[in-house]
Design a protein around this motif. Structure first.
Motif, mmCIF file in Angstrom:
data_model
loop_
_atom_site.group_PDB
_atom_site.id
_atom_site.type_symbol
_atom_site.label_atom_id
_atom_site.label_comp_id
_atom_site.label_asym_id
_atom_site.label_seq_id
_atom_site.Cartn_x
_atom_site.Cartn_y
_atom_site.Cartn_z
ATOM 1 N N TYR A 41 0.762 -1.167 0.024
ATOM 2 C CA TYR A 41 0.076 -0.015 0.038
ATOM 3 C C TYR A 41 0.895 1.404 -0.060
ATOM 4 O O TYR A 41 0.526 2.175 -0.771
ATOM 5 N N TYR A 42 1.805 1.312 0.809
ATOM 6 C CA TYR A 42 2.639 2.567 0.832
ATOM 7 C C TYR A 42 3.503 2.509 -0.051
ATOM 8 O O TYR A 42 4.037 3.937 -0.555
ATOM 9 N N LYS A 43 3.915 1.754 -0.896
ATOM 10 C CA LYS A 43 4.807 1.851 -2.057
ATOM 11 C C LYS A 43 4.055 2.060 -3.381
ATOM 12 O O LYS A 43 4.417 2.587 -4.178
ATOM 13 N N GLU A 44 2.762 1.535 -3.426
ATOM 14 C CA GLU A 44 1.981 1.550 -4.716
ATOM 15 C C GLU A 44 0.714 2.311 -4.621
ATOM 16 O O GLU A 44 0.306 2.756 -5.665
ATOM 17 N N LEU A 45 -0.123 2.521 -3.574
ATOM 18 C CA LEU A 45 -1.181 3.055 -3.328
ATOM 19 C C LEU A 45 -1.355 4.339 -2.477
ATOM 20 O O LEU A 45 -2.384 4.762 -2.327
ATOM 21 N N ASN A 46 -0.239 4.815 -1.906
ATOM 22 C CA ASN A 46 -0.440 5.964 -0.752
ATOM 23 C C ASN A 46 -1.226 7.227 -1.338
ATOM 24 O O ASN A 46 -0.410 7.944 -2.014
ATOM 25 N N ALA A 47 -2.208 7.770 -0.766
ATOM 26 C CA ALA A 47 -2.781 8.675 -1.017
ATOM 27 C C ALA A 47 -3.859 9.169 0.188
ATOM 28 O O ALA A 47 -4.272 7.834 0.690
ATOM 29 N N ASN A 48 -4.436 10.247 0.318
ATOM 30 C CA ASN A 48 -5.388 10.603 1.394
ATOM 31 C C ASN A 48 -6.480 10.279 0.687
ATOM 32 O O ASN A 48 -7.252 10.504 -0.237
ATOM 33 N N ARG A 51 -10.263 12.489 -0.458
ATOM 34 C CA ARG A 51 -9.949 13.932 -0.529
ATOM 35 C C ARG A 51 -9.307 14.438 -1.758
ATOM 36 O O ARG A 51 -8.932 15.372 -1.742
ATOM 37 N N GLY A 52 -9.148 13.716 -2.681
ATOM 38 C CA GLY A 52 -8.859 14.143 -4.077
ATOM 39 C C GLY A 52 -9.682 13.452 -5.052
ATOM 40 O O GLY A 52 -10.215 12.425 -5.168
ATOM 41 N N ALA A 53 -9.497 14.075 -6.454
ATOM 42 C CA ALA A 53 -10.069 13.567 -7.599
ATOM 43 C C ALA A 53 -9.054 12.957 -8.623
ATOM 44 O O ALA A 53 -9.345 12.406 -9.527
ATOM 45 N N TYR A 54 -7.951 12.990 -8.245
ATOM 46 C CA TYR A 54 -6.873 12.425 -8.822
ATOM 47 C C TYR A 54 -6.896 10.998 -8.837
ATOM 48 O O TYR A 54 -7.358 10.283 -8.053
ATOM 49 N N ARG A 55 -6.170 10.178 -9.727
ATOM 50 C CA ARG A 55 -6.169 8.969 -9.988
ATOM 51 C C ARG A 55 -5.939 7.997 -8.670
ATOM 52 O O ARG A 55 -6.415 7.097 -8.365
ATOM 53 N N LEU A 56 -4.665 8.494 -7.849
ATOM 54 C CA LEU A 56 -3.992 7.685 -7.098
ATOM 55 C C LEU A 56 -5.205 7.820 -5.725
ATOM 56 O O LEU A 56 -5.333 6.806 -4.997
ATOM 57 N N SER A 57 -5.455 9.183 -5.600
ATOM 58 C CA SER A 57 -6.467 9.275 -4.390
ATOM 59 C C SER A 57 -7.873 8.349 -4.519
ATOM 60 O O SER A 57 -8.299 7.567 -3.561
ATOM 61 N N VAL A 58 -8.201 8.311 -5.882
ATOM 62 C CA VAL A 58 -9.562 7.329 -6.208
ATOM 63 C C VAL A 58 -9.315 5.982 -5.986
ATOM 64 O O VAL A 58 -9.982 5.346 -5.244
ATOM 65 N N ALA A 59 -7.736 5.527 -6.239
ATOM 66 C CA ALA A 59 -7.422 4.313 -6.108
ATOM 67 C C ALA A 59 -7.752 3.604 -4.522
ATOM 68 O O ALA A 59 -7.782 2.820 -4.322
#
Length: 271
Positions: A41-48, A51-59
């Protein structure tokens, strides 16, 4: 059972060949697949999350909500009834403050048991001190079981909440929660269950238990510390105010006032 391969699944134990770990009631060791999932998770998916509409936050948000869906299935509950907290202690405090502080008054009674963990007692002590409610307890028999014959005397219309541990961390006693809950409902009392020990060891269906709240800790069931769950019956959650204020739990915020999100987000303030 192949105990050698089982030991190898737990890095801390595998690295200490002479270690026999008997303290899982306090905290369990973590298997390799849990540690790898955290690392991934921390290497590949870490985001808040949320709180965001960008791809990483959505994932990240989707992974977070998938965890909620899995917990809901695990407990036989609805997704909207699953609240993420740090541990069982925080869950019990959430109920005591967000429900108890707003609903209890002088003359009311809180029924606990003599085998409760501190997390099932101290929050109610604090709230009773603020509201004037009185705490009473179901006694124990010499065999370390609840004396259910005392319920007929203890369960009166003054009792507004029954807080009971499902499985004792000291005695190992498994309490008949469904039976207690049925009697509690007859006098209109809310039922809160400390499931920190039972969730790792027993099949749990919260609806079948007849409870209104059920709390558990991830760190006692092979998961990481700082991750716990409060299940609450949605009709009860909907009528409760927040426990903590901040980001995520709000709908609108103005300088002098705010409105709150529906459950479960209402009770998940901050990151």
């Amino acid at each position: 059972m192949d105990f050698t391969s089982l030991r190898e699944a737990f890095p801390l134990i595998a690295g200490r060949p002479g270690l026999v770990y008997l303290d899982s009631a306090a905290t369990s060791q973590k298997p390799k697949r849990v540690l790898e999932a955290l690392d991934r998770y921390y290497k590949e998916l870490n985001a808040n999350v949320h709180r965001g509409a960008y791809r990483l936050s959505v994932a990240a948000t989707e992974a977070y909500e998938e965890a909620r869906r899995r917990i809901a299935r695990f407990l036989g509950a609805e997704e909207r009834e699953i609240i993420f907290v740090r541990n069982t202690t925080e869950a019990m405090n959430l109920v005591a403050y967000a429900w108890g502080l707003r609903n209890l008054k002088e003359g009311d009674e809180i029924l606990v048991t003599e085998m409760e963990h501190h997390a099932g007692l101290v929050p109610w002590h604090l709230v009773a001190g603020l509201t004037g409610a009185r705490i009473r307890a179901i006694p124990l028999t010499e065999e370390g079981r609840l004396d259910l014959s005392a319920l007929d005397t203890l369960l009166t219309e003054r009792v507004k909440v029954v807080s009971v541990v499902h499985m004792s961390n000291v005695l190992g006693t498994i309490n008949p929660v469904a039976e207690i809950a049925k009697k509690a409902k007859e006098v209109g009392a809310l039922v809160v269950v400390d499931g920190a020990q039972s969730a790792p060891h027993l099949p749990v269906n919260v609806k079948a238990l007849g409870a209104d709240f059920f709390a558990l800790s991830g760190h006692k069931m092979l998961g990481p510390t700082g991750a716990g769950v409060l299940w609450g019956r949605y009709e009860v959650l909907e009528g409760m105010g927040p426990f903590l204020g901040g980001g995520e739990m709000i709908r609108e915020v103005h300088v002098d006032r705010s409105t709150y999100a529906p459950p479960p987000q209402r009770f998940e303030a901050g990151t």
